[in-house]
Design a protein around this motif. Structure first.
Motif, PDB file in Angstrom:
ATOM      1  N   TYR A 248     -23.233  -6.089  19.364  1.00 39.79           N
ATOM      2  CA  TYR A 248     -22.484  -6.083  18.089  1.00 39.79           C
ATOM      3  C   TYR A 248     -20.986  -6.233  18.347  1.00 39.79           C
ATOM      4  O   TYR A 248     -20.288  -6.978  17.667  1.00 39.79           O
ATOM      5  CB  TYR A 248     -22.755  -4.789  17.304  1.00 39.79           C
ATOM      6  N   GLU A 249     -20.523  -5.515  19.363  1.00 43.82           N
ATOM      7  CA  GLU A 249     -19.084  -5.539  19.663  1.00 43.82           C
ATOM      8  C   GLU A 249     -18.641  -6.943  20.084  1.00 43.82           C
ATOM      9  O   GLU A 249     -17.637  -7.461  19.604  1.00 43.82           O
ATOM     10  CB  GLU A 249     -18.796  -4.523  20.771  1.00 43.82           C
ATOM     11  N   ARG A 250     -19.440  -7.568  20.963  1.00 45.29           N
ATOM     12  CA  ARG A 250     -19.079  -8.913  21.443  1.00 45.29           C
ATOM     13  C   ARG A 250     -19.155  -9.941  20.310  1.00 45.29           C
ATOM     14  O   ARG A 250     -18.345 -10.856  20.225  1.00 45.29           O
ATOM     15  CB  ARG A 250     -20.011  -9.337  22.586  1.00 45.29           C
ATOM     16  N   LEU A 251     -20.122  -9.756  19.408  1.00 47.56           N
ATOM     17  CA  LEU A 251     -20.233 -10.682  18.273  1.00 47.56           C
ATOM     18  C   LEU A 251     -19.000 -10.565  17.382  1.00 47.56           C
ATOM     19  O   LEU A 251     -18.485 -11.562  16.876  1.00 47.56           O
ATOM     20  CB  LEU A 251     -21.513 -10.405  17.471  1.00 47.56           C
ATOM     21  N   GLN A 253     -16.019  -9.502  18.373  1.00 50.02           N
ATOM     22  CA  GLN A 253     -14.868 -10.043  19.125  1.00 50.02           C
ATOM     23  C   GLN A 253     -14.818 -11.569  19.083  1.00 50.02           C
ATOM     24  O   GLN A 253     -13.751 -12.168  19.149  1.00 50.02           O
ATOM     25  CB  GLN A 253     -14.944  -9.604  20.598  1.00 50.02           C
ATOM     26  N   THR A 254     -15.983 -12.192  19.030  1.00 45.62           N
ATOM     27  CA  THR A 254     -16.005 -13.659  19.103  1.00 45.62           C
ATOM     28  C   THR A 254     -16.150 -14.308  17.722  1.00 45.62           C
ATOM     29  O   THR A 254     -16.411 -15.504  17.625  1.00 45.62           O
ATOM     30  CB  THR A 254     -17.172 -14.142  20.001  1.00 45.62           C
ATOM     31  N   HIS A 255     -15.988 -13.491  16.673  1.00 45.90           N
ATOM     32  CA  HIS A 255     -16.247 -14.020  15.328  1.00 45.90           C
ATOM     33  C   HIS A 255     -15.311 -15.192  14.966  1.00 45.90           C
ATOM     34  O   HIS A 255     -15.758 -16.194  14.391  1.00 45.90           O
ATOM     35  CB  HIS A 255     -16.151 -12.917  14.277  1.00 45.90           C
ATOM     36  N   ALA A 256     -14.048 -15.066  15.337  1.00 44.92           N
ATOM     37  CA  ALA A 256     -13.101 -16.142  14.989  1.00 44.92           C
ATOM     38  C   ALA A 256     -13.542 -17.449  15.653  1.00 44.92           C
ATOM     39  O   ALA A 256     -13.551 -18.515  15.029  1.00 44.92           O
ATOM     40  CB  ALA A 256     -11.693 -15.758  15.452  1.00 44.92           C
ATOM     41  N   ARG A 257     -13.966 -17.340  16.923  1.00 46.29           N
ATOM     42  CA  ARG A 257     -14.389 -18.539  17.668  1.00 46.29           C
ATOM     43  C   ARG A 257     -15.679 -19.126  17.099  1.00 46.29           C
ATOM     44  O   ARG A 257     -15.843 -20.330  17.004  1.00 46.29           O
ATOM     45  CB  ARG A 257     -14.560 -18.177  19.151  1.00 46.29           C
ATOM     46  N   SER A 263     -20.993 -21.935  15.557  1.00 41.70           N
ATOM     47  CA  SER A 263     -22.179 -21.513  16.313  1.00 41.70           C
ATOM     48  C   SER A 263     -21.941 -20.167  17.001  1.00 41.70           C
ATOM     49  O   SER A 263     -20.810 -19.833  17.355  1.00 41.70           O
ATOM     50  CB  SER A 263     -22.556 -22.572  17.357  1.00 41.70           C
ATOM     51  N   THR A 264     -23.029 -19.438  17.201  1.00 40.45           N
ATOM     52  CA  THR A 264     -22.986 -18.107  17.820  1.00 40.45           C
ATOM     53  C   THR A 264     -22.564 -18.219  19.291  1.00 40.45           C
ATOM     54  O   THR A 264     -23.167 -18.991  20.044  1.00 40.45           O
ATOM     55  CB  THR A 264     -24.389 -17.450  17.706  1.00 40.45           C
ATOM     56  N   GLN A 265     -21.571 -17.421  19.676  1.00 43.84           N
ATOM     57  CA  GLN A 265     -20.981 -17.587  21.005  1.00 43.84           C
ATOM     58  C   GLN A 265     -21.539 -16.647  22.072  1.00 43.84           C
ATOM     59  O   GLN A 265     -21.320 -16.874  23.253  1.00 43.84           O
ATOM     60  CB  GLN A 265     -19.452 -17.381  20.925  1.00 43.84           C
ATOM     61  N   VAL A 266     -22.195 -15.574  21.651  1.00 40.61           N
ATOM     62  CA  VAL A 266     -22.774 -14.661  22.658  1.00 40.61           C
ATOM     63  C   VAL A 266     -24.241 -14.373  22.348  1.00 40.61           C
ATOM     64  O   VAL A 266     -24.675 -14.500  21.204  1.00 40.61           O
ATOM     65  CB  VAL A 266     -22.014 -13.304  22.744  1.00 40.61           C
ATOM     66  N   GLY A 267     -24.962 -13.974  23.372  1.00 46.40           N
ATOM     67  CA  GLY A 267     -26.389 -13.663  23.190  1.00 46.40           C
ATOM     68  C   GLY A 267     -27.196 -14.287  24.311  1.00 46.40           C
ATOM     69  O   GLY A 267     -26.653 -15.020  25.147  1.00 46.40           O
TER      70      GLY A 267
END
Ligand SMILES: Nc1ncnc2c1ncn2[C@@H]1O[C@H](COP(=O)(O)OP(=O)(O)OP(=O)(O)O)[C@@H](O)[C@H]1O
Ligand SMILES: [Mg+2]
Length: 375
Positions: A248-251, A253-257, A263-267
């Motif tokens: 959740y935290e990484r999602l 953090q990467t929301h702007a990108r 497209s989803t940047q982490v996972g």
């Protein structure tokens, strides 16, 4: 578990052929284009219901024919069973269909058939696991874990669905066509599927790393040390709850990108596995022989991990694995068959290390008129 015999009908270059196999080392010898890879491909088909080299198993059907059939007789701890897969329908000549039979009875779904025959394959495409892009290593993890866990395959399907929906929404949002209220449910669905996948991969790669390091040493690489490490897109620290929180935290953090890119940047779709030989990234800097040795160690390690998880010894299918290996690595590779596992090794040129072991091996020759020769 081991394969006793294999019958091929209308499969690639084979009109009809029958081969017997022995429990230990089996060597398939023959010139180029004589059908060696087709033999291991057929065994792999029985284990996974898919072909490693054809997108559609249907393309294995002999040109000009409407159907093909592969049947194997296996011995599982003294109990014999048969498994057969027909591609196309022999009775109606309907193409595209795949039917699976266990002991002569047709099973309703692929799921019912999976796991009965355990096999691990090394073929030329396996080198991609080492030198290919991260997606090749994710595919390796998915195939290896999926062979022993249907639950993992379900999680993967859920994850892919959530990722697709979330990415579509992000694209619409980035174009200003949608507000962000609908994102939260897809983020939840994504994380819920991502957590077990991440933990399964972590556990699998840890077990794989231990076996791969041992096998790599045994393969004659001597002082060279192979280090295999899971490289997920979130830091792995602790249990399910910690991984969930980290995702959740990484999602966030990467929301702007992700808005910028749609497209989803982490996972798990961004995971990788790092492979180092003596501290050097073998994916990018390994020699051909080093990459092949690492790929072989990974395949053999996969078989050992599967054995630990299912209590059955998978059949090792090693297609053209000896080329590019020096004499000591090739010899060490073949000596692994002394562990008692069933191995099917193909070779076009029979190097000396192989020739020395033929007396103790079961030899199958392809490209001869009668299809098979028993030793
Ligand atoms: N669908 C098909 N129908 C008929 N023949 C096919 C089909 N697909 C492949 N073949 C042929 O089958 C033959 C055997 O292929 P296979 O890859 O098994 O050979 P191989 O002995 O492994 O060769 P190599 O030593 O070059 O790896 C080839 O001549 C190939 O062209
Ligand atoms: Mg071949």
């Amino acid at each position: 578990m081991f394969l006793r015999s294999l019958t091929l009908e209308n499969l690639r270059c084979y009109e009809r052929a029958e081969f017997d196999f022995a429990p230990g080392l089996n060597v398939v010898l023959g010139p180029n284009a004589s059908g060696k890879t087709t033999v291991v491909e057929a065994i792999y088909l029985l284990a996974t219901t898919t072909s490693p080299r054809a997108g559609h198993a249907r393309s294995m059907v002999r040109h000009g024919e409407a159907w093909a059939r592969v049947a194997g007789v296996f011995d599982a701890g003294g109990r014999e069973f048969t498994m057969a897969i027909s591609l196309g329908d022999p009775s109606s000549a309907r193409s595209g269909s795949k039917t699976i039979e266990v002991d002569g009875r047709q099973v309703a779904s692929v799921r019912e058939a999976l796991g009965r025959v355990q096999a691990v394959l090394f073929w030329v495409g396996e080198l991609e696991v080492v030198k290919g892009p991260p997606s090749a290593r994710r595919r390796f993890m998915n195939t290896a874990i999926g062979q022993t866990s249907l639950r993992y395959l379900d999680d993967l399907a859920r994850y892919r669905r959530a990722l697709r929906q979330r990415n579509e929404l992000l694209k619409r949002m980035s174009r200003g066509g949608e507000d962000g209220r609908m994102l939260a449910p897809w983020t939840t669905a994504l994380v819920e599927a991502a957590v077990p996948i991440t933990l399964d991969r972590d556990q699998f790669v840890r077990a794989l790393a231990v076996e791969a390091a041992v096998l790599h040493r045994r393969l004659g690489a001597g002082s060279e040390e192979l280090r295999v490490c899971y490289d997920p897109s979130v830091a792995l620290c602790g249990d399910e709850t910690a991984v969930e929180a980290a995702l959740y935290e990484r999602l966030e953090q990467t929301h702007a990108r992700e808005m910028e890119r749609g497209s989803t940047q982490v996972g798990p779709h961004r995971d990788d596995v790092s492979l180092e030989v003596d501290g050097v990234d073998v994916r990018r800097f390994g020699s051909q022989g080093q990459q092949r040795t690492a790929a072989l160690a990974l395949t053999l390690a996969q078989a050992r991990v599967a054995r630990g998880r299912t209590d059955t010894e998978p059949i090792l299918l090693l297609d053209d694995c000896l080329s590019e290996l020096d004499a000591s690595r090739a010899g060490a590779m073949l000596d692994l068959s002394a562990d008692g596992q069933q191995m099917v090794v193909t070779s076009a040129c029979c190097p000396e290390q192989l020739a020395q072991r033929l007396d103790d091996a079961h030899v199958i020759c392809t490209g001869e008129d009668d299809g098979a020769r028993d030793d």
